[in-house]
Each structure stands twice: as C-alpha cells, then as structure tokens.
Design an enzyme around this catalytic site. Structure first.
Site, PDB file in Angstrom:
ATOM      1  N   GLY A  69       0.881  -1.178  -0.018  1.00 19.33           N
ATOM      2  CA  GLY A  69       0.062  -0.011   0.141  1.00 19.33           C
ATOM      3  C   GLY A  69       0.826   1.114  -0.190  1.00 19.33           C
ATOM      4  N   ALA A  70       1.747   1.419  -0.954  1.00 17.08           N
ATOM      5  CA  ALA A  70       3.015   2.279  -0.942  1.00 17.08           C
ATOM      6  C   ALA A  70       2.635   3.578  -1.758  1.00 17.08           C
ATOM      7  CB  ALA A  70       4.138   1.606  -1.587  1.00 17.08           C
ATOM      8  N   SER A  71       1.663   3.529  -2.430  1.00 17.57           N
ATOM      9  CA  SER A  71       1.803   4.688  -3.376  1.00 17.57           C
ATOM     10  C   SER A  71       0.837   5.914  -2.902  1.00 17.57           C
ATOM     11  CB  SER A  71       0.817   4.068  -4.537  1.00 17.57           C
ATOM     12  OG  SER A  71      -0.416   3.577  -4.314  1.00 17.57           O
TER      13      SER A  71
ATOM     14  N   GLY B  80      -0.652   8.263   0.710  1.00 17.30           N
ATOM     15  CA  GLY B  80      -1.218   8.506   2.196  1.00 17.30           C
ATOM     16  C   GLY B  80      -0.079   7.935   2.852  1.00 17.30           C
TER      17      GLY B  80
ATOM     18  N   GLU C  98      -2.580   0.792  -8.871  1.00  9.99           N
ATOM     19  CA  GLU C  98      -2.877   2.042  -9.410  1.00  9.99           C
ATOM     20  C   GLU C  98      -2.903   1.746 -10.851  1.00  9.99           C
ATOM     21  OE1 GLU C  98      -3.365   4.474  -7.731  1.00  9.99           O
ATOM     22  OE2 GLU C  98      -2.491   4.017  -5.932  1.00  9.99           O
TER      23      GLU C  98
ATOM     24  N   TYR D 156     -17.244   5.286  13.320  1.00 11.67           N
ATOM     25  CA  TYR D 156     -15.923   4.821  12.941  1.00 11.67           C
ATOM     26  C   TYR D 156     -15.745   3.656  14.005  1.00 11.67           C
ATOM     27  CZ  TYR D 156     -11.357   4.251  10.927  1.00 11.67           C
ATOM     28  OH  TYR D 156     -10.064   3.687  10.509  1.00 11.67           O
TER      29      TYR D 156
ATOM     30  N   LYS E  25     -10.650  -2.832  12.334  1.00 12.29           N
ATOM     31  CA  LYS E  25      -9.534  -2.409  13.203  1.00 12.29           C
ATOM     32  C   LYS E  25      -9.369  -3.403  14.330  1.00 12.29           C
ATOM     33  CE  LYS E  25      -8.074   0.908  10.471  1.00 12.29           C
ATOM     34  NZ  LYS E  25      -6.952   0.362   9.367  1.00 12.29           N
TER      35      LYS E  25
ATOM     36  N   VAL F 107      -7.064  13.956   5.679  1.00 11.95           N
ATOM     37  CA  VAL F 107      -7.908  13.872   4.452  1.00 11.95           C
ATOM     38  C   VAL F 107      -7.508  12.844   3.493  1.00 11.95           C
ATOM     39  CG1 VAL F 107      -8.822  15.267   2.670  1.00 11.95           C
ATOM     40  CG2 VAL F 107      -8.317  16.337   4.757  1.00 11.95           C
ATOM     41  N   THR F 108      -8.385  11.912   3.292  1.00 13.13           N
ATOM     42  CA  THR F 108      -8.150  11.127   2.069  1.00 13.13           C
ATOM     43  C   THR F 108      -9.394  10.893   1.086  1.00 13.13           C
ATOM     44  OG1 THR F 108      -8.945   9.093   3.262  1.00 13.13           O
ATOM     45  CG2 THR F 108      -6.541   9.164   3.295  1.00 13.13           C
TER      46      THR F 108
HETATM   47  P1  NAI Z   1      -4.717   5.593   0.906  1.00 16.30           P
HETATM   48  O1  NAI Z   1      -6.116   5.312   0.274  1.00 16.30           O
HETATM   49  O2  NAI Z   1      -3.961   6.794   0.796  1.00 16.30           O
HETATM   50  O3  NAI Z   1      -3.634   4.148   0.627  1.00 16.30           O
HETATM   51  C1  NAI Z   1      -3.994   2.825   0.128  1.00 16.30           C
HETATM   52  C2  NAI Z   1      -2.842   2.177  -0.499  1.00 16.30           C
HETATM   53  O4  NAI Z   1      -3.153   0.879  -0.556  1.00 16.30           O
HETATM   54  C3  NAI Z   1      -2.482   2.829  -1.731  1.00 16.30           C
HETATM   55  O5  NAI Z   1      -1.176   2.691  -2.195  1.00 16.30           O
HETATM   56  C4  NAI Z   1      -3.333   1.776  -2.782  1.00 16.30           C
HETATM   57  O6  NAI Z   1      -2.766   1.575  -4.005  1.00 16.30           O
HETATM   58  C5  NAI Z   1      -3.352   0.503  -2.085  1.00 16.30           C
HETATM   59  N1  NAI Z   1      -4.041  -0.373  -2.321  1.00 16.30           N
HETATM   60  C6  NAI Z   1      -5.458  -0.440  -2.198  1.00 16.30           C
HETATM   61  N2  NAI Z   1      -6.201  -1.505  -2.556  1.00 16.30           N
HETATM   62  C7  NAI Z   1      -4.870  -2.276  -2.900  1.00 16.30           C
HETATM   63  C8  NAI Z   1      -5.046  -3.604  -3.519  1.00 16.30           C
HETATM   64  N3  NAI Z   1      -5.911  -4.396  -3.679  1.00 16.30           N
HETATM   65  N4  NAI Z   1      -3.625  -4.121  -3.890  1.00 16.30           N
HETATM   66  C9  NAI Z   1      -2.562  -3.293  -3.605  1.00 16.30           C
HETATM   67  N5  NAI Z   1      -2.575  -2.037  -3.062  1.00 16.30           N
HETATM   68  C10 NAI Z   1      -3.771  -1.727  -2.881  1.00 16.30           C
HETATM   69  O7  NAI Z   1      -4.952   5.020   2.550  1.00 16.30           O
HETATM   70  P2  NAI Z   1      -4.413   5.738   3.782  1.00 16.30           P
HETATM   71  O8  NAI Z   1      -5.280   6.739   4.212  1.00 16.30           O
HETATM   72  O9  NAI Z   1      -2.887   5.941   3.710  1.00 16.30           O
HETATM   73  O10 NAI Z   1      -4.740   4.357   4.807  1.00 16.30           O
HETATM   74  C11 NAI Z   1      -3.852   3.482   4.986  1.00 16.30           C
HETATM   75  C12 NAI Z   1      -3.854   2.883   6.282  1.00 16.30           C
HETATM   76  O11 NAI Z   1      -3.614   3.855   7.502  1.00 16.30           O
HETATM   77  C13 NAI Z   1      -5.267   1.975   6.517  1.00 16.30           C
HETATM   78  O12 NAI Z   1      -5.109   1.065   7.224  1.00 16.30           O
HETATM   79  C14 NAI Z   1      -6.293   3.181   7.148  1.00 16.30           C
HETATM   80  O13 NAI Z   1      -7.159   2.681   7.900  1.00 16.30           O
HETATM   81  C15 NAI Z   1      -4.975   3.765   8.202  1.00 16.30           C
HETATM   82  N6  NAI Z   1      -5.083   5.071   8.763  1.00 16.30           N
HETATM   83  C16 NAI Z   1      -5.600   6.029   7.982  1.00 16.30           C
HETATM   84  C17 NAI Z   1      -5.941   7.292   8.550  1.00 16.30           C
HETATM   85  C18 NAI Z   1      -6.455   8.353   7.941  1.00 16.30           C
HETATM   86  O14 NAI Z   1      -6.676   9.397   8.234  1.00 16.30           O
HETATM   87  N7  NAI Z   1      -6.129   8.410   6.440  1.00 16.30           N
HETATM   88  C19 NAI Z   1      -6.037   7.575  10.150  1.00 16.30           C
HETATM   89  C20 NAI Z   1      -5.372   6.389  10.601  1.00 16.30           C
HETATM   90  C21 NAI Z   1      -5.162   5.129  10.170  1.00 16.30           C
END
Ligand code: NAI
Length: 394
Positions: free
Chosen positions: A47-49, A51, A74, A234, A243, A274-275
């Site tokens: 999930g490297a691309s 956030g 992506e 949530y 979670k 924000v996402t």
């Molecule tokens: P994001 O949506 O920015 O990033 C998600 C990543 O997962 C992307 O790199 C995407 O390409 C990848 N991805 C999604 N489906 C995929 C698949 N089937 N195969 C391969 N890659 C896939 O998400 P964000 O916000 O960075 O969240 C990451 C983690 O952090 C989650 O567990 C989220 O619940 C947690 N988190 C997020 C917060 C927030 O406010 N955004 C706050 C606290 C925790």
C-alpha cells in the site's frame, strides 16, 4: 494535456503528474532536513503509493537509508484519462529514490492475491535475500479472497442502532443532519474481511514460509480510534470492527514473529487526515475540519510525512523501548487526542451553524488537502501548462 481537477462528489477523477511529483518532492525535502536514523535496510511497503504507505516509504529511504519495494494498485494513463495519483507518486518516488542512490522497485497489482505475494517474494529472493521491515498500509473498498474467491465489499456503518449527527458537504460548506442505518451481520463480516487483519497475516505467513524475513524483522500496520463524536460511525462501527481484528492480528503476529525470527509486530494508531476514502464517510470530514483548525491554531498540526517521520525515526527506531498503550499500540494520535484539542472540538461541535462554520472549521484546509492528494494546488506548478500524462514507472 492541460490537467484540471475534475471533482464529482467525493471523487476527483483526474491527477496532475507534475503536481503529484511535487507533492512527493516536498515530503522528501521535509525528511532530508531531519536527522538520519539507523534502522531497517530492506523495507517492503504494502500500500505504498499514497497516504501513510507512501510517507512510510519516503521515510524508510530518505530518513532511514533503506532500499524499498512498494506494492500498490494503481492505473496508468490511458485513452485521454490521466493516471491515478498513486501512479504518478510512485513514478516520482522511485525516480528520486534511485537518483539518491536507494534501490526502489514497485509491484502494481492486487496485494490480496496469492500471485502478487508470490511476485514480491520472488523479487525479494532475487534482489535482497531478506526483508527487515514490512509496512502494511492497505486501504481498499473490496477484496477477493485468494482461497475461496468470495468478493467482499466494505461499508462504513454503525453497528446495532442508527447513528445521527451533523455532517458537511466540504465542497459547498453546507451543513446537514445525517442518519446512517446500522450494518447487517453480513456487512460487518465483509468489512472485517477487507480491512481486518487476515490479509496482513497471509502476507507475513507467506514471507515466513519463504524464509525471507531477516532475524529481528518487524511489521507494522495502521489503525485509527478518534473521538467519541465519530465512534458510532468509525471505532464502534463496521470499520472499527475491522480495526479490532487488525489489532488482534498484531498480537498473534507478534508472538509468531518472536518465536520464528525474534521479530515484532506493531500497530500504530495514526492521526486523522484527509483521504479520498475518509471524504466519503459521513461526519468524519466535519470532524477533521474542526480538528485541523484546533491543531493548526496550537502549532501541532501534522501531515502524512510528519506523522511517519515521528513514527519511524523518533519512535520505532529511536533509542530505548518503544512506548505503547495498554493494548500494545503505538499512539501517533497523541496530539490529535490531547484533552485541550478535543474539548475545543466538542464545544465547537455544539455551536456549529452555517454562519460560523468557516470560522470554527478549517474547511479551506480540508479542500486544499483533498486537492493536493491529486497533485493540485501545489506551489510552483503551472496548472495552465500542457503536460505529458503518460508517465512510466521506472
Ligand atoms: P490510501 O488510500 O491513501 O492508500 C492505500 C494504499 O493501498 C494505496 O497505495 C493503494 O494503491 C493501495 N491499495 C489499495 N487496494 C489495493 C490492492 N487491492 N492491492 C494493492 N494495493 C492496494 O490510504 P491511507 O489513508 O494511507 O490508509 C492506510 C492505512 O492507514 C489504512 O489502514 C487506514 O485505515 C490507516 N489510517 C488512515 C488514517 C487516515 O486518516 N487516512 C488515520 C489512521 C489510520
């Protein structure tokens, strides 16, 4: 192509290649100004691309000096559409990391599948031998189970009773009252299957079985708790169940890694940011706008990269014991949850109306951050200029 934001509801369907690259560069610049820290040398980020995963990868290379493999899902540009933001982010990151002398390769595909796990393991075996750190940062709406083929879709709903509260359309600033009906048992099961810990465990088990985890290897996944106002939607709702499952999985993995490679598994509870996906959750964007206002006012606001630098360089790989809460979680949401910040938000929540919303909530900051996710609104980017949208990932 001249690329402008095309926003429909909570979704922006375009991304700006130069703006996304600039966003990545800004995060790298932040890390480059901070002290370098000794840490893991080979890091796999799932999930490297975008956030938190992208910021983790940036800190791993530029803050800890690690080589990285990123897994993401992506789309490249095609037929007059731009690529997704995560595509452009990855293209920029991998180019800049290599220019700085770090190994950086990407695997684009479904991380939930057995094939992508296999592909990652083969690449690790061929190029590295072993991995020191596995960051698990997936956020996905759907998952196909690799063994049964069942398709799971996650939902964001309360459990047990309907939930009503204020919400905002962050584009227009219009406040309204929303009621969300509770999830069915089936919807809970689906959400846990997508966002819970099963796939994380499948990754770690596959890596262990292939014997590609180094001695002392660590893994970390991200969670969220948040304030009581958002709990029904949530933390005590469907996503909160997922979670809970993820956090439980961390305990299991911790024991497994300890026994097999003398390693550890952690969960870090991160700050709300924000996402695209959080923009679609009722109530949460309004909470985030109020939170941004209070944190910025106090000079304690953090973005992706500040959170991840603090997590890796100042917590996980800092000298001494890693501080965890009573449930063994690292708390990077400490500033968000500070009593004065939460009390101010609660008081403002009661007072909110159409007249004072722009004053009490940082809606403008929310909108800006939303657009920045897609590479819009960055300094020194000429958005009227024709740009090449077909950018390869090296
Ligand atoms: P994001 O949506 O920015 O990033 C998600 C990543 O997962 C992307 O790199 C995407 O390409 C990848 N991805 C999604 N489906 C995929 C698949 N089937 N195969 C391969 N890659 C896939 O998400 P964000 O916000 O960075 O969240 C990451 C983690 O952090 C989650 O567990 C989220 O619940 C947690 N988190 C997020 C917060 C927030 O406010 N955004 C706050 C606290 C925790």
């Amino acid at each position: 192509m001249i690329v402008k934001p095309r926003v429909r509801g909570f979704i922006c369907t375009t991304a700006h290649p130069v703006g996304c690259a600039k966003h990545v560069e800004e995060q790298i610049e932040y890390v480059n100004k901070k002290p370098k820290v000794k840490g893991p040398k080979k890091v796999l980020v799932i999930g490297a691309s975008t956030g938190y995963g992208l910021a983790s990868r940036i800190v791993a290379s530029f803050g800890l000096g690690a080589d990285t493999i990123g897994v993401f899902f992506e789309k490249p540009a095609s037929g007059g559409s731009t690529a997704t933001a995560g595509w452009y982010n990855t293209a920029a990151f991998q180019r800049l990391a290599r220019e700085a002398g770090y190994y950086a390769k990407g695997i684009n595909g479904d991380a939930f599948s057995n094939e992508i796990k296999k592909e990652a393991i083969e690449l690790i075996k061929k190029d590295w031998g072993k991995v020191d750190l596995v960051v698990y940062s997936l956020a996905a709406p759907k998952r196909v189970h690799p063994e049964t083929g069942e398709l799971f879709s996650s939902v964001i709903k309360p459990i047990g009773a309907p939930y009503s509260n204020k919400t905002v359309n962050f584009q227009t600033g219009k406040l309204s009252e929303i009621t969300v009906q509770p999830a069915t048992e089936e919807e809970i099961r689906h959400t846990v299957a997508v966002m819970g810990g099963e796939d994380w465990k499948m990754w770690i088990d596959a890596l262990l079985e292939a014997d590609v985890l180094a001695k002392g290897a660590q893994t970390i996944a991200y969670s969220y708790i948040g304030p009581e106002i958002t709990h029904p939607i949530y933390r005590t709702g469907t996503i909160g169940r997922a979670k809970d499952d993820l956090e439980q999985t961390a305990q299991t993995l911790n024991q497994e890694l300890k026994a097999k490679v003398d390693g550890n598994a952690y969960v870090s509870v991160n700050k709300a940011l924000v996402t695209q996906s959080s923009a679609a959750i009722p109530v949460v964007p309004l909470y985030i706008s109020l939170l941004y206002k209070e944190m910025k006012k106090r000079g304690i606001h953090e973005d992706w990269i500040q959170q991840m630098y603090r997590l890796f360089a100042e917590t996980l790989y800092a000298k001494g014991e890693v501080a965890v809460d009573e449930q063994n979680r690292i708390r990077m949401d400490d500033l968000e949850m500070r009593a004065d910040v939460q009390q101010a938000i609660q008081a403002n929540w009661q007072k909110l109306n159409e007249e004072n919303i722009e004053e009490l909530a940082d809606l403008e900051g929310y909108r800006q951050d939303f657009l920045r996710l897609f590479g819009f609104g960055l300094d020194n980017v000429d958005y009227d200029q024709d740009v090449e949208v077909d950018v390869p990932i090296d």
